[in-house]
Every structure is written in structure tokens, then in C-alpha cells.
Design an enzyme around this catalytic site. Structure first.
Site, PDB file in Angstrom:
ATOM      1  N   HIS A 157       0.834  -1.219   0.000  1.00  8.38           N
ATOM      2  CA  HIS A 157       0.000   0.000   0.000  1.00  8.38           C
ATOM      3  C   HIS A 157       0.863   1.261   0.000  1.00  8.38           C
ATOM      4  O   HIS A 157       0.437   2.304   0.496  1.00  8.38           O
ATOM      5  CB  HIS A 157      -0.937   0.043   1.215  1.00  8.38           C
ATOM      6  CG  HIS A 157      -1.698  -1.220   1.424  1.00  8.38           C
ATOM      7  ND1 HIS A 157      -2.946  -1.447   0.888  1.00  8.38           N
ATOM      8  CD2 HIS A 157      -1.368  -2.346   2.100  1.00  8.38           C
ATOM      9  CE1 HIS A 157      -3.357  -2.654   1.238  1.00  8.38           C
ATOM     10  NE2 HIS A 157      -2.415  -3.229   1.970  1.00  8.38           N
ATOM     11  N   SER A 278      14.066  22.254 -16.070  1.00  9.37           N
ATOM     12  CA  SER A 278      12.830  23.002 -16.264  1.00  9.37           C
ATOM     13  C   SER A 278      13.205  24.311 -16.945  1.00  9.37           C
ATOM     14  O   SER A 278      14.299  24.834 -16.743  1.00  9.37           O
ATOM     15  CB  SER A 278      12.192  23.268 -14.902  1.00  9.37           C
ATOM     16  OG  SER A 278      11.454  24.474 -14.935  1.00  9.37           O
ATOM     17  N   LYS A 284      15.702  22.531 -11.028  1.00 10.10           N
ATOM     18  CA  LYS A 284      15.022  21.261 -11.286  1.00 10.10           C
ATOM     19  C   LYS A 284      15.826  20.257 -12.095  1.00 10.10           C
ATOM     20  O   LYS A 284      16.574  20.605 -12.991  1.00 10.10           O
ATOM     21  CB  LYS A 284      13.724  21.517 -12.060  1.00 10.10           C
ATOM     22  CG  LYS A 284      12.692  22.272 -11.272  1.00 10.10           C
ATOM     23  CD  LYS A 284      11.848  21.357 -10.434  1.00 10.10           C
ATOM     24  CE  LYS A 284      10.749  20.764 -11.304  1.00 10.10           C
ATOM     25  NZ  LYS A 284       9.881  19.914 -10.534  1.00 10.10           N
ATOM     26  N   GLU A 291       9.015   8.996 -16.778  1.00  7.91           N
ATOM     27  CA  GLU A 291       7.662   9.525 -17.013  1.00  7.91           C
ATOM     28  C   GLU A 291       7.185   9.189 -18.422  1.00  7.91           C
ATOM     29  O   GLU A 291       6.033   8.808 -18.636  1.00  7.91           O
ATOM     30  CB  GLU A 291       7.637  11.043 -16.802  1.00  7.91           C
ATOM     31  CG  GLU A 291       7.731  11.435 -15.336  1.00  7.91           C
ATOM     32  CD  GLU A 291       7.931  12.935 -15.130  1.00  7.91           C
ATOM     33  OE1 GLU A 291       7.661  13.395 -14.030  1.00  7.91           O
ATOM     34  OE2 GLU A 291       8.363  13.636 -16.065  1.00  7.91           O
TER      35      GLU A 291
END
Ligand code: ARG
Length: 464
Positions: A157, A278, A284, A291
Site C-alpha cells: 500500500h 525546467s 530542477k 515519465e
């Protein structure tokens, strides 16, 4: 008006719209090698069986070599008006060798021709993907080997559950991708049968030899029933399912890598080669690669559902709907191959933060089950009673602002008088990991065995 080579009854030039809808050359030109290879085998068999003359065969064979060369050098551009790759190659062949070229289509139809080309393509890429899967599994095995004694919190979980070792975690992925490998190989072997010689749907009155062409093209044997063969696309569906399942696995791993590289987890650092910045936030480093892999999974599901849907209403045998079988397969193959390559590179180059992983093992009372097991084994309590006692020990630890593994012998005793001082050692995360020495468990010994077995399997798979 020039007569279209495969339209004996059609008198008027096709509508531009029909061509746009009907022509598959813009995408099936990918199959030019398979098409030429199939034609060469077919021509050779026709000659052997006395169906065409040796002279015609030699012209055809040399002509096909020339067509191949012209395609590869760009001299023959596959961007013309031809309906599909089969017509384009036959037309060019006939331009080069004249009438001999017109004999090539004896005892053959585009229905068995496309079934052959596409099957060859699918079988070859199944092999490529299977080999890339072995490379990826090897990366998991190597990473496991290098981090055998690193602890991390095993989760259920997405909550801290029990301490495990990092090699064990890597071997879970190796096992997942091994199943994928086996699926590609099984599908390959099941579908390794030649469609050539099925002609339109019913076979041919010419004395062909399907065994011969099957052998020449590397198949195990010819297919059994031509009516089925010209409309069967199960081989493509299997590939699409195998890719979709494999991408689902890649997506799950990607999700984990994305989580692990957040500042909250900081378990891994992806190499700068696999991160992007970024445009506005200078600090970043984004995990775009995992992704994208997670994102690309969707299109592979779509490709599977599309072809299943195309096939569901088709009566025997060939129907033009089937032309819709290719683009999704090409897309899934491209997606699978690039994904496997980039994923392997990423696994090889990611940095494991041992300190962060091990520090995380001291949060979330990961060894609570060990205390319950202790009460069962040493004190003889029924597991359910032990479970409730440990629940209250956890509450007590929380009151003290401690993890259960940080409680002293006195604190444990105070929490429940049945807990002896030896329980302290049991609550250590490494001890907990090592105690799980049942078959397939995370203990050092079963992990070592799993690693050995996986390595042996990998070696055998490489040799097969
Ligand atoms: N381009 C077609 C396809 O991909 C080839 C087979 C055409 N056969 C036919 N009878 N129209 O399916």
C-alpha cells in the site's frame, strides 16, 4: 490511362480519395525486406517445381536483388502511387526484367504474401525484443549483485511494511521481465509457421512445395489450413499483448523510480544523462525518461485493443479491414525497443543512496511483525494475540516518539512483561531481513539462491 497491374476489371482511374484511404504503401513499405525475401523464396520454389523456367527465375532473382539495392540507396523511392509494398516491388521488378517479372505472382496472392511479410516482421522483432529483455534482466542481476547488503523498506500500500534487501527488490523486477521474455519466445515458437503458398484462400492448382519455402525462410513448417492462415492475425495480437504487458511492467518500475528520485524518498539518483531541466525553475532535474515510459504504456494498450476490435467481426477469410493490422504493431514494436534500450541504460547508471534507504528502515515500525513472531516462537502465544500485543507496543513507541526498533530492553519489558531483553536484537532491521529465510524470501541466503538461479537461467536463455 495506364492499366493498374492488379485491377483487371477496373476501367477508370481511382478516385484520389480512394487512394488516400486504400493505399498502404506509406506504412507497409517498412516490410520491403521481408517482401523481397519472400518473393525470392517463392521464385526459387516455382523454378524447382518446374512452374517457371530457370531463365525466368534467374531474371527474377537478380531483378529482386536490384530492387532491394535501389530501395536501400534511395534510387527507388517508396513514396509513389502504388497501392502497397507488394505492388510497388512487383511493378519495379517488371520494369527491370520485363515479362519474367509478370510470372512471379503465379501460385501466390497478396493475401498469403502480406500474411508472410507481416509474420516474418513480427517474428523477427519478437526475437529482438526478447534479446533486449535479456540485456535488461542482466542489468537487474548486476545491480542486485552490487547491492546485496543494502536494506530498504519493503512496502505494501506504499506504506512501510518490512525491511528487505535491495538485491531482492531488483530480483523481483528480473522475475517480472523474465516472464515477459518467456512470453515473447513462446509466441515466437507457436507462430513460427509459413503462410506462403496459401494463395488467396484455398491453395492453388500449381504443384508448389510449401515445405521448401518454409525451410528457406527459416520457419518450422507450413501452416495447416490456408483459409485460416490468410485471415489469421493472432501472431500480431500476441505480440501486441506481450508488448502491452511488458510496458505495464516498465511503467510500474518507472513509477517506482520517479518516487525514489523525489526529495521525499531520495533512494536513487538518475544519471544526468537521463534527466532534464525546467525552463523556469533553475534547480530542477526532472525524471522525464521514466515519465515518458509510463506515458507510452498507454499507446501500446490502445494498439492491442484496436487490432482486437478490427478482427472481431471478420468472416473467413481475408478482408481489407486487416490492412489496419500494421501501424499499431509498428508503433508497439518501436515503443518496446526504445523503451527497453533506454531503461537498461538508466538502471546501469542510476546511483543508489544506501544511507537514505537504510535510514528509512528506521521509520514506520518495520520490524513490528518480528516482535509478533518472537512472541509466537519464544513465548508460545497464538499469533493473533501476539499481533494485538505488538499493536500496543507500537502505540507505546509512538508515545515516546521512537521507532519500535529503538526501544530499549526496559521499555519493551514495560510495554509488555512477556517481552524479554533478547527481543532488542530481533527488532534490528538487518536481523529482521535476514530472519526471512524461507524459500523465495528476502533473507541473505534465499536472496543469494535467487540470484544464482536467475544468473543460471540467464546464461541458458542466452545460449538458446
Ligand atoms: N495491403 C494489403 C494488406 O495490407 C495487402 C493484401 C491485399 N489483398 C487484397 N486482396 N486486396 O492487407
Amino acid at each position: 490511362m495506364s492499366k493498374k497491374i492488379a485491377s483487371a476489371r477496373i476501367q477508370t482511374e481511382s478516385s484520389e480519395l480512394l487512394k488516400e484511404l486504400n493505399n498502404s504503401l506509406p506504412f507497409d513499405r517498412v516490410l520491403y525486406r521481408e517482401d523481397i525475401e519472400g518473393s525470392k523464396a517463392h521464385a526459387s520454389m516455382l523454378m524447382h517445381q518446374g512452374i517457371i523456367s530457370k531463365e525466368d527465375y534467374e531474371k527474377i532473382d537478380r531483378g529482386l536483388d536490384q530492387v532491394l539495392e535501389e530501395i536501400e540507396s534511395g534510387d527507388f523511392s517508396l513514396e509513389g502511387d502504388d497501392e502497397d509494398i507488394h505492388m510497388a516491388i512487383e511493378r519495379r521488378l517488371t520494369e527491370i526484367v520485363g515479362d519474367a517479372g509478370k510470372r512471379l505472382h503465379t501460385a501466390r496472392s497478396r493475401n498469403d504474401q502480406v500474411a508472410l511479410d507481416f509474420r516474418l516482421y513480427v517474428l523477427r522483432h519478437s526475437r529482438t525484443i526478447a534479446d533486449l529483455l535479456l540485456d535488461l534482466i542482466e542489468s537487474f542481476v548486476d545491480t542486485a549483485e552490487r547491492h546485496k547488503d543494502v536494506l530498504l523498506p519493503g512496502m505494501t500500500h506504499l506504506q512501510h511494511a518490512q525491511p528487505i534487501n535491495f538485491a531482492y527488490h531488483m530480483l523481483a523486477y528480473a522475475s517480472m521481465f523474465r516472464r515477459d521474455y518467456e512470453r515473447f519466445v513462446d509466441s515466437h515458437d507457436r507462430n513460427n509457421l509459413s503462410p506462403l503458398g496459401c494463395a488467396a484462400l484455398a491453395g492453388t492448382p500449381h504443384p508448389i512445395d510449401r515445405e521448401m519455402t518454409a525451410k528457406m525462410l527459416g520457419f518450422k513448417a507450413p501452416t495447416l489450413n490456408c483459409l485460416d492462415t490468410v485471415s489469421d492475425r493472432d501472431f500480431a495480437l500476441e505480440l501486441l499483448f506481450n508488448v502491452a504487458t511488458m510496458m505495464m511492467h516498465i511503467s510500474r518500475l518507472s513509477e517506482e523510480l520517479i518516487l525514489w528520485s523525489t526529495s521525499e524518498f531520495s533512494f536513487v539518483k538518475l544519471s544526468d544523462k537521463h534527466a532534464t531541466g525546467s525552463s523556469i525553475m533553475p534547480q530542477k532535474k526532472n525524471p522525464d525518461i521514466p515519465e515518458l515510459l509510463r506515458g507510452k504504456t498507454g499507446r501500446t494498450y490502445g494498439n492491442l485493443i484496436s487490432l482486437l476490435t478490427v478482427m472481431k467481426g471478420l468472416p473467413l477469410a481475408y478482408n481489407k479491414d486487416t490492412q489496419e493490422d500494421k501501424e499499431g504493431v509498428f508503433d508497439s514494436v518501436r515503443t518496446a525497443e526504445i523503451s527497453l534500450r533506454v531503461l537498461k541504460e538508466m538502471i546501469d547508471e542510476m546511483r543508489i543512496d544506501r544511507e537514505a534507504m537504510e535510514a528509512a528502515c528506521n521509520r514506520g515500525h518495520l520490524t513490528a511483525t518480528d516482535l509478533a513472531d518472537y512472541l509466537v516462537k519464544r513465548v508460545g502465544l497464538p499469533f493473533r494475540d501476539a499481533y494485538h500485543i505488538v499493536g500496543s507496543v507500537v502505540n507505546y513507541a509512538e508515545e515516546l516518539g521512537k521507532d519500535i526498533s529503538e526501544l530499549t530492553a526496559e521499555e519493551l519489558q514495560r510495554a509488555d512483561s512477556r517481552i524479554g531483553p533478547e527481543a532488542c536484537a530481533i527488532l534490528d532491521s538487518r536481523a529482521s531481513m535476514d530472519a526471512r529465510n524461507s524459500e523465495g524470501g528476502t533473507g541473505s541466503e534465499p536472496t543469494r539462491m535467487q540470484l544464482e538461479r536467475m544468473k543460471r537461467w540467464l546464461q541458458e536463455a542466452r545460449q538458446s
